[in-house]
Design an enzyme around this catalytic site. Structure first.
Site, PDB file in Angstrom:
ATOM      1  CB  CYS A   1      -1.030  -0.045   1.278  1.00 62.29           C
ATOM      2  SG  CYS A   1      -1.917  -1.482   1.353  1.00 62.29           S
ATOM      3  CB  ALA A   2       3.532   1.943  -2.676  1.00 60.55           C
ATOM      4  CB  ALA A   3      -0.184   6.393  -2.548  1.00 55.85           C
ATOM      5  N   PRO A   4       2.053   7.927  -0.749  1.00 60.90           N
ATOM      6  CG  PRO A   4       2.656   9.900   0.085  1.00 60.90           C
ATOM      7  CD  PRO A   4       1.955   8.664   0.539  1.00 60.90           C
ATOM      8  N   GLY A   5       4.318   7.369  -2.002  1.00 60.41           N
ATOM      9  CA  GLY A   5       5.749   6.800  -2.057  1.00 60.41           C
ATOM     10  C   GLY A   5       7.079   7.294  -1.053  1.00 60.41           C
TER      11      GLY A   5
ATOM     12  CE  LYS B   1       5.693   4.386   6.152  1.00 61.30           C
ATOM     13  NZ  LYS B   1       4.673   5.400   5.614  1.00 61.30           N
TER      14      LYS B   1
ATOM     15  CG  ASP C   1      -2.555   3.543  -3.585  1.00 61.48           C
ATOM     16  OD1 ASP C   1      -2.033   3.641  -2.252  1.00 61.48           O
ATOM     17  OD2 ASP C   1      -3.413   3.947  -3.805  1.00 61.48           O
TER      18      ASP C   1
ATOM     19  CG  ASP D   1      -7.847  -4.035  -4.176  1.00 67.42           C
ATOM     20  OD1 ASP D   1      -7.296  -4.309  -3.089  1.00 67.42           O
ATOM     21  OD2 ASP D   1      -9.271  -4.369  -3.983  1.00 67.42           O
TER      22      ASP D   1
ATOM     23  CB  CYS E   1      -0.031   6.663  10.529  1.00 60.87           C
ATOM     24  SG  CYS E   1      -1.434   6.933   9.510  1.00 60.87           S
TER      25      CYS E   1
END
Length: 468
Positions: A241-245, A247, A265, A292, A372
């Site tokens: 689940c990468a956005a916004p990038g 990490k 994403d 997904d 988070c």
């Protein structure tokens, strides 16, 4: 010092959070009074910004010392102040810049600008105010006026209002770049800065377009995550689940851009943002797909699809699952309007994603789970569920260990809790920060404050011991 009210939550959500932080295990160890005090402290901390702004250096393009020197020169241009820049000893690519405040001697002006709650949160972390974030402005406001800026934390102010007497929180003063008439002319091209903050309650440098190829604005625990994952050159890594990038690009930099980082994403414009960030930071090992994550595992495949999702089982050396979550650790956050149903909706989704990640991980591979948020259900309870559901996974110690141990209440052992990292700002007493106190502070105290007074966050690290 706590100058804002505690975060505004629906009563059902506050009671839900309170039940988690005052569960039987916690109360039996701390006592009811201390458990309640810690919970109330957390609610107040959430409405205030962290004590430090954290930036990650893109070590793929430049050394930390070189970028630190460039940043020092940039910060000299900000309000005529000299901000100290501290390199984190355990996270060598992370620089810490103190936030000065709260500042209580700012004279409020008759000309007022009201902004939305999200815009107000950004102001408290050093942002200027862009036109779309402005909800209301005094009827006589002209370009060049000194204005006082307030956050409409309840969302009650009507767009374009000439005055607002509802609940509003003072954020500081600035200079209006446009007149009221220009701001509310409804011209679609008006998206630039509407108010340039000059005297904010919390003084933090704006990083808008500051060394964009060398620096990435990132919360401290978010930078810890990639170090805990510990990616190695030549490996195949999945950021589920990468956005916004942030990490994703950190992982690629830690691998010296050698290997393959797959970023997924399901929202197309967010995937474009990942690609833009990779390009800006000069990273070529990243491949981003609009897909997904819950559908990233394809069991009936006989061969790989040229590295595109979905993927064969046991395809990845390391996987990061920075899961969608209720976000109740984000700071500053003066108001959250979510219902209890919305807050509790994430646990099932997180488990779907975790199940996919466990299947896609190679034997001997590492899976890092992070959120988070501060809820027990999305953090320690998820770890307890994972260990019961996936016997092939073992909970690992983390390095670096910057946060505190996990919270009681999910039935985990003392040893297991020590293997988790929970970043909980309620452990930090409220205090004012000014340039004098920062100069006089011991380095150990400054680092302790930076490590503790950050956003609420959670990290767990697993290793897959055998094939499934």
């Amino acid at each position: 010092m706590s100058i804002f009210p505690k975060i505004s939550l629906r009563l059902e959500v506050e009671n839900y959070l309170k039940a988690g932080f005052m569960n039987e295990e916690v109360v039996s160890v701390l006592g009811k009074e201390e458990a309640e005090r810690k919970f109330e402290t957390l609610l107040h901390k959430l409405s205030h910004p962290p004590s430090f702004t954290t930036v990650r250096v893109n070590t793929h393009l430049a050394s930390v010392q070189h970028v630190k020197s460039l940043l020092f020169d940039e910060l000299q241009k900000f309000n005529g102040l000299s901000f100290p820049i501290l390199q984190h000893p355990d996270l060598q690519d992370v620089l810490l810049i103190p936030v000065i405040g709260p500042r209580n001697n700012i004279k409020q002006q008759p000309c007022e600008v009201i902004v939305g709650a999200q815009c107000g949160n950004a102001v408290l972390r050093g942002a200027h105010i862009y036109v779309p974030g402005i909800v209301s402005a005094s009827k006589f406001m002209k370009g060049g006026d000194v204005v006082s800026v307030y956050s409409d934390i309840k969302g009650k102010c009507k767009k374009g209002a000439k005055e607002f007497d509802g609940t509003k929180i003072f954020l500081g003063n600035g200079i209006s770049e446009l007149s009221r008439k220009e701001i509310f002319s409804r011209l679609p091209e008006l998206k630039g800065v509407g108010v340039r903050m000059t005297d904010p309650v919390y003084l933090s440098p704006s990083f808008d377009n500051v060394l964009p190829s060398y620096l990435f604005l990132q919360n401290l625990p978010s930078a810890v995550v990639s170090h805990v994952l510990d990616p190695q050159p030549g490996e195949k890594i999945l950021d589920l689940c990468a956005a916004p990038g942030g990490k994703t690009t950190h992982i690629a930099a830690l691998m010296h851009d050698q290997g393959e980082v797959i970023a997924l994403d399901k929202i197309s414009n967010k995937v474009e943002k990942i690609k833009q960030n990779a390009l800006l930071l000069g990273l070529k090992s990243i491949r981003a797909f609009c897909f997904d994550g819950t559908k990233a595992l394809k069991l009936d495949m006989v061969k790989d699809t040229d590295g595109e999702p979905p993927f064969l089982p046991e395809s990845f050396d390391r996987i990061l699952l920075d899961a969608p979550c209720s976000g109740l650790g984000q700071r500053p956050n003066m108001a959250c309007t979510w219902t209890l149903k919305e807050v509790t909706s994430y646990q099932p989704l997180q488990r779907k994603l975790f199940t996919v990640a466990a299947e896609l991980l190679k034997p001997g591979g590492v899976l890092v789970y992070s959120t988070c948020t501060v809820t027990l259900a999305e953090n320690e309870e998820q770890v307890a569920w994972a260990l019961e559901t996936f016997p092939q996974l073992q909970l690992q110690r983390q390095d670096p260990q910057v946060g505190g141990e996990g919270m009681l209440g999910a039935g985990l052992s003392s040893e297991q809790l020590k293997r988790l990292q929970r970043f909980d700002p309620c452990v930090v007493p409220s205090q004012d920060s000014d340039t004098g106190s920062l100069r006089d502070a011991r380095i150990e105290d400054t680092l302790w404050l930076a490590n503790k007074d950050c956003i609420g966050f959670f990290i767990a690290k697993f290793v897959k011991c055998k094939s499934t």
